[in-house]
Design an enzyme around this catalytic site. Structure first.
Site, PDB file in Angstrom:
ATOM      1  CD  GLU A 327      -9.136  30.499  20.201  1.00 20.99           C
ATOM      2  OE1 GLU A 327      -9.882  30.428  19.213  1.00 20.99           O
ATOM      3  OE2 GLU A 327      -9.399  31.201  21.196  1.00 20.99           O
ATOM      4  CB  CYS A 328      -2.830  32.960  21.579  1.00 18.96           C
ATOM      5  SG  CYS A 328      -1.487  34.174  21.502  1.00 18.96           S
TER       6      CYS A 328
END
Length: 453
Positions: A327-328
């Site tokens: 994520e990210c």
């Protein structure tokens, strides 16, 4: 029944975080066991509550979870605690797309929690009553049952309290004077050194001492005790995955944006979690799945780049089909290169094409619903996941496996890289909002284990 209250604000910057931190620290200093909860998806405040104050903290988010699961998580986390102190986000009634959906007020209403409104008193007197009355009357069930005043002089406070209680019909539970010595810089928590942590704890000690002097803590605890019981049916969850697959979770200063509820749900669904540091470890622990949450990898790009052995192992693991959620910041870490914010690019894992680069402004912020373009690690084609984004760095290869749609908006975009064994993209996921996605992740990890990988 869970004793609880919500510290709300008239808007950002009014002092609700200062009051919340001061109250939590004062309660901890008294030897009580408070639970902190943050309204919305924010990572920073819960990190601050737990790391600096020592009060365990969670997120309660009505966009992610809906009322029933939110109440369930409140009950789960509040069990055995002396009090739950929730902190609102933005202004009390501010929610999604200029509505009050998923606002602090909606959280107070759905959980039947007494709210205490923080009002900045600097430069005001009787006019503060108009502000308070407006908040009390804006919704027929405002849930506001008290007021706290910020940046008020000790000499003015007694008269202000008398006027507000007479004109507004709501108790004032105390005040804080202007305390510049306790100001908290708006900066990356992940950059805090040991000395800075000690300095912040000293600030919290001063703030808590002031709260003990000028805030009616006993009154607030009594108010929290009036919160009624609310129905909190447990969410429907998939059956635990057999085989106890081991998931390696990145956890250090560079990878620190992860919901503790995500980790607990993975364990509840049959996963075993082990932790490693991409900044310090030379290799992965034995595992069948990989979870790379967000954080601040761009600030540690040079250090991450030095761990050549670990980067190569992660590249081989992803290429070999190890189920991976990134994520990210974790997504940026998997790419070829990443900028460090000073114009320098550093080699990353190279498991994905693309380079991460700094942009001059926030790229995307807020909630999104992700709809899958094809079958992948977390869901089938056409199925949706709830998520949120917040990032200044971008990528020249952001992916197109999902379509991200802003709620109550025509704005949308394609994003994320996804295969049968991979999810990697800027959107952060909340697994209690998507329990089937967590179960699919674990099931693929169990299958990877059975193959002897």
């Amino acid at each position: 029944m869970i004793p609880r209250l919500l510290i709300a604000g008239t808007g950002s910057g009014c002092g609700k975080t200062t009051f919340t931190c001061g109250i939590l620290q004062a309660l901890v200093n008294r030897g009580l066991r408070p639970m902190a909860c943050k309204s919305g998806p924010d990572y920073i405040d819960p990190m601050f509550h737990s790391r600096i104050i020592g009060a365990e903290s969670r997120n309660l988010d009505l966009f992610f979870y809906g009322p029933d699961t939110t109440r369930y998580l409140l009950r789960r986390h509040g069990a055995g605690r002396d009090v739950v102190v929730m902190e609102g986000a933005m202004g009390y009634y501010d929610g999604i797309a200029l509505t009050s959906d998923a606002s602090a007020w909606a959280l107070a209403r759905e959980t039947k929690t007494p709210a205490v409104l923080v009002v900045d008193g600097r430069g005001g007197a009787v006019s503060l009553c108009a502000t308070i009355l407006g908040f009390l009357q804006f919704q027929p069930e405002s849930q506001i049952q008290g007021v706290l005043l910020n940046r008020v002089s000790p000499s003015l406070y007694p008269r202000l309290k008398e006027v507000i209680e007479a004109r507004c019909g709501v108790p004032v539970y105390g005040y804080l004077p202007s305390m510049p010595q306790c100001a908290i810089e708006s900066r990356h928590l992940g950059l805090l050194t040991a000395d800075e942590v000690a300095g912040l704890r000293e600030k919290m000690t001063l703030l808590a001492a002031q709260v003990e002097q000028t805030v009616d803590l006993n009154g607030l605890l009594a108010l929290a005790g009036t919160a009624p019981d609310v129905p909190a049916p447990p969410p429907s969850l998939p059956e635990p995955v057999p085989g106890k697959p081991v998931i390696a979770v990145a956890k250090d200063e560079a990878f620190c944006f992860v919901y503790q509820d995500n980790l607990e749900l993975l364990e509840q669904l049959g996963g075993q979690l082990v932790y490693f540091s991409p900044l310090r470890d030379e290799k992965l622990p034995p595992c069948q799945g990989l979870y790379l949450p967000g954080g601040y990898p761009e600030l540690y790009a040079a250090y991450l780049s030095r761990q050549t052995g670990l980067r190569a192992e992660i590249r081989r693991a992803v290429a070999g089909g190890m189920p991976t959620v990134a994520e990210c910041g974790g997504f940026l870490y998997l790419q070829q290169e990443m900028e460090d914010g000073e114009g320098n690019y550093w080699p990353m894992c190279g498991a994905l094409p693309g380079r991460g680069y700094r942009t001059p402004r926030l790229q995307r912020f807020g909630y999104v619903t992700l709809t899958a373009g094809w079958d992948n690690l977390l869901c089938g084609a056409g199925e949706s996941l709830r998520a949120h984004e917040f990032h200044y760095w971008d990528s020249d290869a952001p992916g197109d496996a999902f379509h991200a749609q802003k709620p109550r908006s025509e704005r949308g975009w394609d994003c994320a890289v996804a295969t049968e064994t991979l999810y990697a993209g800027f959107p952060h996921l909340a697994f209690y909002a998507n329990p089937s996605a967590a179960a699919r992740f674990l099931s693929k990890a169990a299958a990877y284990r059975r193959k002897g990988k």
